[in-house]
Motif scaffolding. Structure first.
Motif: not given
Length: 884
Positions: A6-18
């Motif tokens: 999830r952190l990786a997806e957030s960092e890459k702007r794939v999913k806005n988990w934050k």
């Protein structure tokens, strides 16, 4: 691992988990942002009693709440115990003028868990079953002097016999925009009791001010639908839904609706466009005003209303959920709801099993887990646009003209609308730049991307002044905090990647802006060009004999050992960064040469004898501030943290590495040969492992370092059972006294609460242990050990006969700090002092509070009780203790 993914997806702007997180403040009332008074009296202008009736301009607050990163839609819990005069919607505390130590939250709440993406969070609020003693707390505080202990909520007896509620608030994300909330109330008392629970959801009021920078000036919509869902529509969030489960009794909760609008009639005797206003739920629940809520079931604020009767020792839960239209889970509650919680809790456990050393004891792991939780829960949406605040909003009356001559007028460029790591969301619900630098050390372990983003943020054009100054904090952005930002940048750079794979773009971006900040320091704080700096109070508040932010009563000026050493620290870190960047880009070698020569010049200036232009006192073997007037030069012989800051600035240069930087090495060799007046300050020895040379840049010589450390490691001086004191215990029997005409200025060793109102009296550097500077000292000892190795050993403690290396001294100090938060043989955590609740009540004993600072003799927590920010460096101390 799921959380890392999830952190990786957030960092890459794939999913806005934050997008959704604990970004809701614990206190918006009483802040500078909400203050529109003519004299800057923020506490009086917007008191706690107004908060339930007045719409905030710049944010929102609530108990254990959640909101999006722009604070558009908020969810938090409101409670009533059938005894209180007001609905418990936000935390209560005393204002600066009310308390004997001021600015003190009078509540018991704990951050228990959080994953970095906030996909799982858990908090605990302890709510008395008796009437909350608002008047008693204020009365006791007013009656007590500055030397008396503070009167806390537990002193009022409201937790006796377990007559309180444990209110657990948990959040879990099914998808980035599908957020589940569970509120569990546990009756800890001996009798059946009733509690009213209102999970309230509302839109922050962005529509009434008439400003363009809110992102949404269109009033959002919130209304009940026939299918039982509550429809939400916001111009930038889009369409969402809010759903509420049945109560434990199987009945549907009553839905209450109102508007997030100021109750103008109650506060000012003026009618507003609607009679459904902000305090409607309070009036409905407490006063029985059924007409206070909108019967049409629409508005901008809603709450399902649960009334729970709970037998002694038992618990009951309520469940709510909100989600985006395109992330509708279809099945809202039941097993599916519970499964999401269980899965996210399991994934959070898996994440911390990697972060926290497996050698940690259960007690140490409990401490570390709650430390990270507090750090993550203390992220807050912070909104403050200086142009609008100074000049006013288009749709509102103009602020008083005095505002344009008062606070922060030189920061017109400042535009803050970000999620920022806060020191403490109640006592300090605004950022402090030097605090934040320390926050990023533990943050780098759990969320490297956020750590880097935060450090870059404070160097951006809408934060940093065009002059190069970094904003300090909202009470006075122009105040001068220790320049530790560069250190944090370089530490995070090294912590967030293996050598050869680190984020050099991040480091280069920061270095360019830090150059501006360094230039500001040199131009503003060393106007005479003598490499001796004076910078105001420098974040150490009342540590000196004089208020260092005001003109001296003696006339003349103060040359500060800490001010000069902080700049030296800044300088040597910039040298280290320049050398790192020069490995890939030779153009940085010139900058490295500049910082090298500047640092050596500061070393030279500091090490002259006090009275002869420097700050070293040969008689005592210590660094002191020096008072210089037209008629005298006087070292101020206070053995304090001021004299320990010079130890922070040091760097080892390996010839093996320097061979890769021919331009810099050529300049270094020239300097060593032709500037013998300065090069004598540079130690040199051969590295036995490589047979190559090694240079040490540091302020104290080997001889002077040992002399200062003899004080640092003396238990009758600086070394306490729980870390390094900020002033030597020597001054308990030997206070420093200075006379100016008929006035006496005095510094004693004061291990606990401050005995002076200097800087408000709610912060004390005259003896307690502060973890921020302790951590810098620990790192400094490790750097000196890297250079000297087995060749330099000292007694620790002084006079004990136990002779050890400096890295072992660092480990000993780390171990003493960790003991603050771990139960001793008597079952007490020193941070809780003599509070018996944490020993006798099984539902208190495992709870940890991470205070602002700690009593210099017994370790009792002092100051802000939730300043997990820089106190979270205890996790880094734990790593050092467990390291082989």
């Amino acid at each position: 691992m799921a959380e890392k993914a999830r952190l990786a997806e957030s960092e890459k702007r794939v999913k806005n988990w934050k997008r959704w997180g604990p970004y809701l403040s614990e206190r918006q009332w009483g802040t500078v942002r909400e203050d529109y008074s003519p004299d800057g009296s923020c506490w009086e202008y917007f008191p706690h009693d107004h908060a339930r009736k007045r719409s905030y301009r710049w944010g929102e607050d609530g108990i254990m709440g959640i909101t999006d990163r722009e604070c558009r839609l908020c969810l938090s819990v409101a409670l009533w115990n059938e005894k209180d005069p007001i609905l418990k919607e936000r935390l209560f505390g005393l204002t600066g003028p009310q308390g004997n130590h001021g600015e003190d939250c009078k509540e018991n709440y704990y951050y228990l868990d959080s994953s970095p993406t906030h996909s799982y969070m858990k908090g605990l609020y302890k709510y008395p079953q008796a009437a909350y003693p608002y008047a008693k707390l204020e009365e006791e505080a007013r009656a007590r002097s500055v030397v008396d202990r503070e009167f806390e909520l537990e002193d009022a007896g409201v937790f006796n016999e377990g007559r309180y509620w444990d209110v657990f608030v948990e959040y879990a994300k099914n998808t980035p925009n599908d957020v589940l909330c569970k509120v569990t109330v546990v009756n800890r008392g001996p009798d059946t009791a009733t509690i009213h629970v209102l999970p309230q959801l509302w839109f922050r009021n962005t529509w009434i001010w008439g400003c363009s920078h809110e992102g949404c000036t269109i009033k959002p919509k919130l209304r009940s639908q026939k299918d039982g869902r509550i429809y939400l529509n916001h111009d930038t969030l889009g369409t969402m839904y809010f759903v509420c489960d049945k109560g434990p009794d199987g009945k549907e909760p009553k839905l209450l609706f109102t508007e997030n609008e100021t109750n103008m009639e109650s506060l000012y005797g003026v009618e507003t466009y609607t009679k459904y206003v902000r305090d409607a739920f309070h009036r409905y629940v407490i006063d029985g005003e059924k007409e206070a809520v909108d019967p049409r079931e629409r508005g901008t604020k809603v709450a399902p209303y649960y009334i729970l009767e709970v037998p002694a020792g038992e618990e009951k839960s309520v469940r709510v959920r909100f989600f985006a239209e395109d992330e509708d889970p279809k099945v809202y509650f039941g097993d599916e709801f519970d499964n999401v919680f269980e899965q996210r809790k399991k994934e959070t456990d898996e994440f911390y099993d990697v972060v926290i050393d497996k050698k940690a004891s259960p007690e140490q792991r409990n401490m570390a887990r709650q430390s990270y939780a507090g750090l993550l829960w203390s992220k807050q949406f912070y909104h403050y646009v200086m142009k609008s605040w100074l000049h006013g909003d288009e749709a509102q009356p103009d602020p008083p003209k005095s505002r344009l001559e008062g606070r922060n007028v030189d920061w017109m460029h400042l535009f803050n609308r970000d999620v920022v790591s806060m020191p403490d969301k109640w006592e300090y619900p605004w950022y402090a730049s030097w605090d934040l630098a320390f926050h990023m050390i533990p943050f780098a372990r759990v969320d490297p991307d956020f750590a880097k983003e935060q450090l870059i943020l404070f160097l951006r054009e809408w934060y940093m002044s065009p002059s190069g100054q970094i904003p300090a904090y909202e009470f006075n952005f122009s105040d001068v905090n220790p320049p530790v930002h560069a250190w944090a940048v370089f530490r995070v750079f090294k912590m967030t990647g293996k050598r050869g794979f680190r984020d050099r773009v991040f480091l280069g971006r920061c270095f360019q802006k830090l150059m501006l900040n360094f230039t500001w320091w040199v131009n503003r704080k060393d106007p005479d060009g003598k490499n001796i700096f004076s910078g105001g109070f420098l974040g150490l508040d009342n540590i000196g004999v004089f208020d260092r932010s005001r003109p001296l009563p003696t006339g003349g000026h103060l040359e500060q050992a800490d001010g000069t050493a902080w700049v030296a620290f800044f300088c040597v870190v910039m040298l280290d960064i320049a050398l790192e960047l020069a490995i890939k880009d030779p153009t940085y070698e010139d900058m490295a040469s500049k910082f090298f020569e500047h640092f050596v010049s500061i070393i030279d200036a500091m090490n002259h004898m006090a009275g002869g232009g420097g700050l070293w006192d040969e008689k005592d073997g210590f660094y002191y501030d020096v008072l210089r007037t037209d008629t005298c030069t006087v070292p101020l012989r206070i053995r304090s943290m001021v004299g320990l800051v010079p130890l922070f600035a040091s760097l080892s240069l390996e010839e093996e590495e320097l061979d890769k930087l021919p331009g810099f090495k050529k300049r270094l060799d020239w300097f060593m040969k032709y500037r013998s007046d300065l090069s004598s300050h540079i130690n040199f020895m051969t590295n036995p492992e490589t047979s190559k040379g090694r240079h040490l840049l540091g302020i104290p010589s080997r001889k002077n370092l040992k002399r200062v450390l003899s004080y640092v490691l003396d238990e009758n001086e600086f070394l306490s059972p729980y870390g390094i004191r900020s002033i030597s215990k020597h001054h308990q029997e030997n206070p420093f006294v200075f006379h100016v005409e008929n006035e006496e200025y005095r510094v004693d060793y004061v291990p606990g609460e401050s005995n002076t109102y200097l800087f408000g009296g709610n912060s004390n550097w005259r003896g307690p242990v502060w973890l921020c500077v302790n951590y810098l000292l620990i790192e400094a000892l490790e750097r000196y050990d890297f250079f000297y190795g087995e060749t330099l050993k000292v007694e620790c403690p002084t006079g004990s006969g136990n002779v050890i290396r400096l890295k072992e001294c660092a480990r000993e100090i780390s171990s003493r700090i960790v003991k603050l938060f771990v139960p001793g043989e008597d079952g007490r955590m020193p941070c809780h002092g003599d509070n018996d609740l944490y020993v006798t009540d099984p539902h208190f004993k495992d709870l940890v509070l991470f205070y602002e600072y700690f009593h210099g003799d017994n370790g009792r927590g002092l100051g802000a009780s939730h300043q997990t920010g820089w106190t979270a460096v205890v996790t880094a101390c734990l790593d050092k203790v467990l390291k082989n």
